[in-house]
Scaffold this motif. Structure first.
Motif, PDB file in Angstrom:
ATOM      1  N   UNK A   1       0.867  -1.189   0.000  1.00 39.76           N
ATOM      2  CA  UNK A   1       0.000   0.000   0.000  1.00 39.76           C
ATOM      3  C   UNK A   1       0.904   1.239   0.000  1.00 39.76           C
ATOM      4  N   UNK A   2       0.300   2.405  -0.127  1.00 39.04           N
ATOM      5  CA  UNK A   2       1.089   3.641  -0.062  1.00 39.04           C
ATOM      6  C   UNK A   2       1.756   3.795   1.306  1.00 39.04           C
ATOM      7  N   UNK A   3       1.285   3.080   2.340  1.00 34.70           N
ATOM      8  CA  UNK A   3       1.893   3.207   3.672  1.00 34.70           C
ATOM      9  C   UNK A   3       3.227   2.472   3.781  1.00 34.70           C
TER      10      UNK A   3
ATOM     11  N   UNK B   1      -4.874   4.462  14.056  1.00 36.76           N
ATOM     12  CA  UNK B   1      -5.179   3.612  12.899  1.00 36.76           C
ATOM     13  C   UNK B   1      -6.224   4.278  12.012  1.00 36.76           C
ATOM     14  N   UNK B   2      -7.167   5.006  12.648  1.00 35.85           N
ATOM     15  CA  UNK B   2      -8.222   5.664  11.855  1.00 35.85           C
ATOM     16  C   UNK B   2      -7.617   6.669  10.871  1.00 35.85           C
ATOM     17  N   UNK B   3      -6.527   7.330  11.289  1.00 33.60           N
ATOM     18  CA  UNK B   3      -5.868   8.300  10.394  1.00 33.60           C
ATOM     19  C   UNK B   3      -5.193   7.557   9.240  1.00 33.60           C
ATOM     20  N   UNK B   4      -4.545   6.428   9.571  1.00 32.02           N
ATOM     21  CA  UNK B   4      -3.886   5.645   8.508  1.00 32.02           C
ATOM     22  C   UNK B   4      -4.915   5.103   7.516  1.00 32.02           C
ATOM     23  N   UNK B   5      -6.088   4.719   8.031  1.00 33.86           N
ATOM     24  CA  UNK B   5      -7.138   4.207   7.142  1.00 33.86           C
ATOM     25  C   UNK B   5      -7.603   5.321   6.204  1.00 33.86           C
ATOM     26  N   UNK B   6      -7.779   6.512   6.757  1.00 33.54           N
ATOM     27  CA  UNK B   6      -8.202   7.653   5.939  1.00 33.54           C
ATOM     28  C   UNK B   6      -7.152   7.995   4.886  1.00 33.54           C
ATOM     29  N   UNK B   7      -5.891   7.744   5.245  1.00 34.30           N
ATOM     30  CA  UNK B   7      -4.811   8.115   4.316  1.00 34.30           C
ATOM     31  C   UNK B   7      -4.415   6.980   3.384  1.00 34.30           C
ATOM     32  N   UNK B   8      -5.162   5.889   3.439  1.00 35.02           N
ATOM     33  CA  UNK B   8      -4.890   4.787   2.514  1.00 35.02           C
ATOM     34  C   UNK B   8      -5.267   5.267   1.113  1.00 35.02           C
ATOM     35  N   UNK B   9      -4.312   5.228   0.178  1.00 40.04           N
ATOM     36  CA  UNK B   9      -4.581   5.751  -1.174  1.00 40.04           C
ATOM     37  C   UNK B   9      -4.598   4.639  -2.224  1.00 40.04           C
TER      38      UNK B   9
ATOM     39  N   UNK C   1      -7.064 -12.790 -18.553  1.00 39.71           N
ATOM     40  CA  UNK C   1      -6.258 -13.407 -17.486  1.00 39.71           C
ATOM     41  C   UNK C   1      -5.861 -12.349 -16.451  1.00 39.71           C
ATOM     42  N   UNK C   2      -6.586 -12.232 -15.351  1.00 39.72           N
ATOM     43  CA  UNK C   2      -6.248 -11.194 -14.357  1.00 39.72           C
ATOM     44  C   UNK C   2      -4.935 -11.531 -13.633  1.00 39.72           C
ATOM     45  N   UNK C   3      -3.972 -10.637 -13.712  1.00 40.27           N
ATOM     46  CA  UNK C   3      -2.662 -10.902 -13.091  1.00 40.27           C
ATOM     47  C   UNK C   3      -2.291  -9.859 -12.046  1.00 40.27           C
ATOM     48  N   UNK C   4      -2.870  -8.679 -12.159  1.00 41.04           N
ATOM     49  CA  UNK C   4      -2.558  -7.614 -11.194  1.00 41.04           C
ATOM     50  C   UNK C   4      -3.784  -6.731 -11.032  1.00 41.04           C
ATOM     51  N   UNK C   5      -3.895  -6.128  -9.873  1.00 39.61           N
ATOM     52  CA  UNK C   5      -4.983  -5.163  -9.673  1.00 39.61           C
ATOM     53  C   UNK C   5      -4.470  -4.025  -8.799  1.00 39.61           C
ATOM     54  N   UNK C   6      -4.985  -2.854  -9.097  1.00 37.63           N
ATOM     55  CA  UNK C   6      -4.669  -1.689  -8.260  1.00 37.63           C
ATOM     56  C   UNK C   6      -5.983  -1.223  -7.655  1.00 37.63           C
ATOM     57  N   UNK C   7      -5.962  -1.034  -6.357  1.00 40.05           N
ATOM     58  CA  UNK C   7      -7.154  -0.547  -5.667  1.00 40.05           C
ATOM     59  C   UNK C   7      -6.863   0.904  -5.283  1.00 40.05           C
ATOM     60  N   UNK C   8      -7.692   1.810  -5.782  1.00 40.94           N
ATOM     61  CA  UNK C   8      -7.526   3.234  -5.461  1.00 40.94           C
ATOM     62  C   UNK C   8      -8.579   3.630  -4.434  1.00 40.94           C
TER      63      UNK C   8
ATOM     64  N   UNK D   1     -12.241  15.475  -1.929  1.00 43.80           N
ATOM     65  CA  UNK D   1     -11.170  16.367  -2.406  1.00 43.80           C
ATOM     66  C   UNK D   1     -10.044  15.636  -3.123  1.00 43.80           C
ATOM     67  N   UNK D   2     -10.013  14.304  -3.046  1.00 39.57           N
ATOM     68  CA  UNK D   2      -8.965  13.558  -3.757  1.00 39.57           C
ATOM     69  C   UNK D   2      -9.287  13.487  -5.238  1.00 39.57           C
ATOM     70  N   UNK D   3      -8.236  13.398  -6.035  1.00 39.46           N
ATOM     71  CA  UNK D   3      -8.439  13.210  -7.473  1.00 39.46           C
ATOM     72  C   UNK D   3      -7.322  12.341  -8.030  1.00 39.46           C
ATOM     73  N   UNK D   4      -7.550  11.806  -9.207  1.00 37.29           N
ATOM     74  CA  UNK D   4      -6.527  11.021  -9.896  1.00 37.29           C
ATOM     75  C   UNK D   4      -6.253  11.769 -11.191  1.00 37.29           C
ATOM     76  N   UNK D   5      -5.033  12.307 -11.304  1.00 38.88           N
ATOM     77  CA  UNK D   5      -4.694  13.155 -12.444  1.00 38.88           C
ATOM     78  C   UNK D   5      -4.680  12.389 -13.763  1.00 38.88           C
TER      79      UNK D   5
END
Ligand SMILES: O=C(O)CCC(=O)C(=O)O
Length: 359
Positions: free
Chosen positions: A118-120, A184-192, A239-246, A251-255
């Motif tokens: 994860x981003x953490x 932990x609640x802050x880390x959960x909120x900051x999970x990207x 054939x699913x080999x990888x996945x990204x969970x966003x 206020x978040x965005x994906x450029x």
């Protein structure tokens, strides 16, 4: 994909950037009083394509707006295409409410579990049981002891010596050592993001097949294969080999970006939306091309393959307010006591799971 959007490349003068700014969340700063709640700046949504209403009007009278067609494909939900964008497919409400709840829970409980990264990871190392720790109000306690020193609470003394502790028990000086703590609640909120299957190395922008990983869970593979079918050549199976969970908060965005690290662009990326409604931008091969804006709701599936994979795309906005989030069905479905923590999260969040065939 994260990391591929460079401010140098994407100057504010490009059409893509201008449209991102048009839909991005801004707050009106007319109120000086701190007591008054900040209000999102109103935005004109009249040009946003709405596949839900397209689908409803098609069901009523076989009517489709100019530029949109329905794929001749036997599927549970109608599959829509854009005439000027081959390889782009939109399946509104493709996931049942039960499926949406299941994947929201998995995205919060099992997907961020090591060896998935994860981003953490970069700052805190591998974190186990984040959702449970947030639910039980724990803190991630990081021991500041230098590597190699005697360390009674370390789990990985080289870099990431941390553990969970109850908020009430936590004392910033444990055994005379100085500690740092993060709820932990802050880390959960900051999970990207979290990555499943073959792990993506953001720093090199490529898949690192040598990183430890688990296969994508079978149920998710089966779902992705089923959803990918309308975009696959006859006789071929995705054939699913990888996945990204966003994970997106208010206020978040994906450029604007391209997903160009997979070998065969004729295979689709299967992208599922969960939680709050969002705006998706589908641009052209250049950032100077004017993008189309469309709503993404919980349960929608987007497939992008072939020419569509060469188009810049991104998510400039998610709607977390009651009126626009459109998560009423999720609220009903998740009203049981055990589900409150998921509901609390998803009420102000959006999750996107995008599944890829890498080779
Ligand atoms: O969030 C979405 O719907 C799009 C995600 C995406 O474009 C990506 O991860 O590459």
């Amino acid at each position: 994909m994260y990391g591929s959007d460079s401010v140098n490349v994407d100057s504010e003068r490009t059409a893509f950037r201008r449209t991102e700014k048009k839909y991005k969340l801004y707050y009106d700063s007319n109120s000086k009083s701190s007591k008054k709640k900040k209000q999102p700046r109103p935005v004109d949504l009249s040009e946003v394509i709405d596949f839900k209403s397209i689908s409803e009007s098609f069901a009523r009278n076989d009517d489709l707006p100019a530029g949109v067609s329905k794929l001749e494909y036997h599927f549970d939900s109608p599959v829509f295409c854009l005439d000027n964008c081959p390889g782009f497919y939109f399946i509104p409400a493709a996931l049942s409410i039960e499926e949406q709840c299941k994947w929201i829970k998995e995205s919060l409980v099992s997907f961020p579990q090591p060896p998935n990264r994860t981003n953490h990871n970069a700052f805190h190392g591998a974190i186990h049981d984040l959702l449970n720790a947030a639910k039980t109000k724990q803190m991630l306690v990081k021991d500041k002891t230098e590597p190699g020193e005697d360390n009674t609470i370390a789990v990985d003394v080289n870099i990431h010596n941390h553990r969970w502790a109850c908020s009430e028990e936590f004392d910033s000086s444990v055994n005379g050592k100085s500690c740092e703590s993060i709820p932990a609640s802050v880390l959960l909120r900051k999970l990207r993001w979290s990555t499943l299957g073959l792990q993506f190395d953001w720093s090199k922008r490529s898949y690192n097949v040598s990183l430890p990983h688990n296969k994508i869970p079978d149920a998710l593979c089966q779902l992705a294969k089923r959803m990918a079918a309308p975009a696959m050549a006859v006789g071929e199976e995705f054939q699913p080999e990888a996945a990204i969970v966003n994970y997106f908060g208010s206020g978040d965005m994906l450029g604007g970006h391209l997903d160009d690290m997979e070998a065969d662009w004729s295979k689709p990326i299967v992208s599922m939306s969960l939680g709050c409604k969002a705006i998706f931008l589908l641009g052209g091969r250049s950032r100077n091309d004017e993008p189309l804006a469309m709503f993404l709701r919980s349960g929608d599936i987007v497939l992008m393959c072939g020419e569509a994979r060469e188009r810049f795309h991104g998510v400039p906005r998610i709607f977390t307010d009651m009126e626009n989030a459109e998560i009423g069905s999720l609220e009903k479905q998740m009203s049981a006591e055990d589900d409150i923590c998921y509901l609390e999260y998803i009420k102000t969040s959006r999750i996107n799971i995008n599944i890829r065939q890498v080779f």
